[in-house]
Design a protein around this motif. Structure first.
Motif, PDB file in Angstrom:
ATOM      1  N   UNK A  40       0.831  -1.201   0.000  1.00 12.58           N
ATOM      2  CA  UNK A  40       0.000   0.000   0.000  1.00 12.58           C
ATOM      3  C   UNK A  40       0.870   1.257   0.000  1.00 12.58           C
ATOM      4  N   UNK A  41       2.004   1.182   0.692  1.00  9.82           N
ATOM      5  CA  UNK A  41       2.920   2.323   0.735  1.00  9.82           C
ATOM      6  C   UNK A  41       3.498   2.609  -0.649  1.00  9.82           C
ATOM      7  N   UNK A  42       3.832   1.563  -1.383  1.00 10.21           N
ATOM      8  CA  UNK A  42       4.356   1.721  -2.733  1.00 10.21           C
ATOM      9  C   UNK A  42       3.318   2.362  -3.648  1.00 10.21           C
ATOM     10  N   UNK A  43       2.080   1.924  -3.545  1.00  8.90           N
ATOM     11  CA  UNK A  43       1.001   2.501  -4.362  1.00  8.90           C
ATOM     12  C   UNK A  43       0.801   3.965  -4.003  1.00  8.90           C
ATOM     13  N   UNK A  44       0.823   4.273  -2.718  1.00  6.06           N
ATOM     14  CA  UNK A  44       0.648   5.658  -2.266  1.00  6.06           C
ATOM     15  C   UNK A  44       1.775   6.548  -2.792  1.00  6.06           C
TER      16      UNK A  44
ATOM     17  N   UNK B 111       1.444   9.617  -5.441  1.00  5.46           N
ATOM     18  CA  UNK B 111       1.908  10.963  -5.105  1.00  5.46           C
ATOM     19  C   UNK B 111       2.888  11.480  -6.157  1.00  5.46           C
ATOM     20  N   UNK B 112       3.749  10.603  -6.664  1.00  6.78           N
ATOM     21  CA  UNK B 112       4.682  11.003  -7.719  1.00  6.78           C
ATOM     22  C   UNK B 112       3.963  11.396  -8.992  1.00  6.78           C
ATOM     23  N   UNK B 113       2.982  10.606  -9.393  1.00 12.15           N
ATOM     24  CA  UNK B 113       2.194  10.935 -10.590  1.00 12.15           C
ATOM     25  C   UNK B 113       1.430  12.233 -10.369  1.00 12.15           C
TER      26      UNK B 113
ATOM     27  N   UNK C 259      -7.007   8.814 -11.232  1.00  8.51           N
ATOM     28  CA  UNK C 259      -6.950   7.836 -10.141  1.00  8.51           C
ATOM     29  C   UNK C 259      -5.793   8.172  -9.201  1.00  8.51           C
ATOM     30  N   UNK C 260      -4.649   8.571  -9.746  1.00  7.56           N
ATOM     31  CA  UNK C 260      -3.500   8.917  -8.912  1.00  7.56           C
ATOM     32  C   UNK C 260      -3.808  10.104  -8.011  1.00  7.56           C
ATOM     33  N   UNK C 261      -4.499  11.099  -8.544  1.00 10.39           N
ATOM     34  CA  UNK C 261      -4.865  12.251  -7.707  1.00 10.39           C
ATOM     35  C   UNK C 261      -5.809  11.838  -6.580  1.00 10.39           C
ATOM     36  N   UNK C 262      -6.729  10.935  -6.886  1.00  8.67           N
ATOM     37  CA  UNK C 262      -7.651  10.449  -5.863  1.00  8.67           C
ATOM     38  C   UNK C 262      -6.893   9.684  -4.772  1.00  8.67           C
ATOM     39  N   UNK C 263      -5.996   8.800  -5.171  1.00 16.18           N
ATOM     40  CA  UNK C 263      -5.244   7.995  -4.206  1.00 16.18           C
ATOM     41  C   UNK C 263      -4.275   8.861  -3.410  1.00 16.18           C
ATOM     42  N   UNK C 264      -3.652   9.840  -4.056  1.00 13.11           N
ATOM     43  CA  UNK C 264      -2.680  10.696  -3.370  1.00 13.11           C
ATOM     44  C   UNK C 264      -3.340  11.566  -2.314  1.00 13.11           C
ATOM     45  N   UNK C 265      -4.583  11.917  -2.540  1.00 12.95           N
ATOM     46  CA  UNK C 265      -5.283  12.764  -1.574  1.00 12.95           C
ATOM     47  C   UNK C 265      -6.055  11.887  -0.635  1.00 12.95           C
TER      48      UNK C 265
END
Length: 56
Positions: free
Chosen positions: A2-6, A10-12, A50-56
């Motif tokens: 989960x940390x790797x996905x987060x 965040x990078x994207x 999706x990356x913006x959703x996961x990053x926030x």
């Protein structure tokens, strides 16, 4: 895992904000045309959303 996905999300998100949010209207138009002409808009836009959703 989960940390790797987060961290990836965040990078994207950071990259998309640097390219899109901090750009002028002209630069945004160039990026949008490039993505549409090359066909990259289809896979890139959903990934960024999706990356913006996961990053926030």
């Amino acid at each position: 895992m989960a940390d790797l996905i987060q961290r990836t999300a965040e990078g994207i998100d950071d990259l998309s904000r640097a390219v899109w949010d901090d750009s002028s209207q002209f630069e945004k138009a160039i990026v949008a045309v490039f993505l549409i002409v090359t066909g990259l808009a289809i896979p890139v836009v959903p990934i960024v959303m999706v990356a913006r959703y996961v990053a926030n």
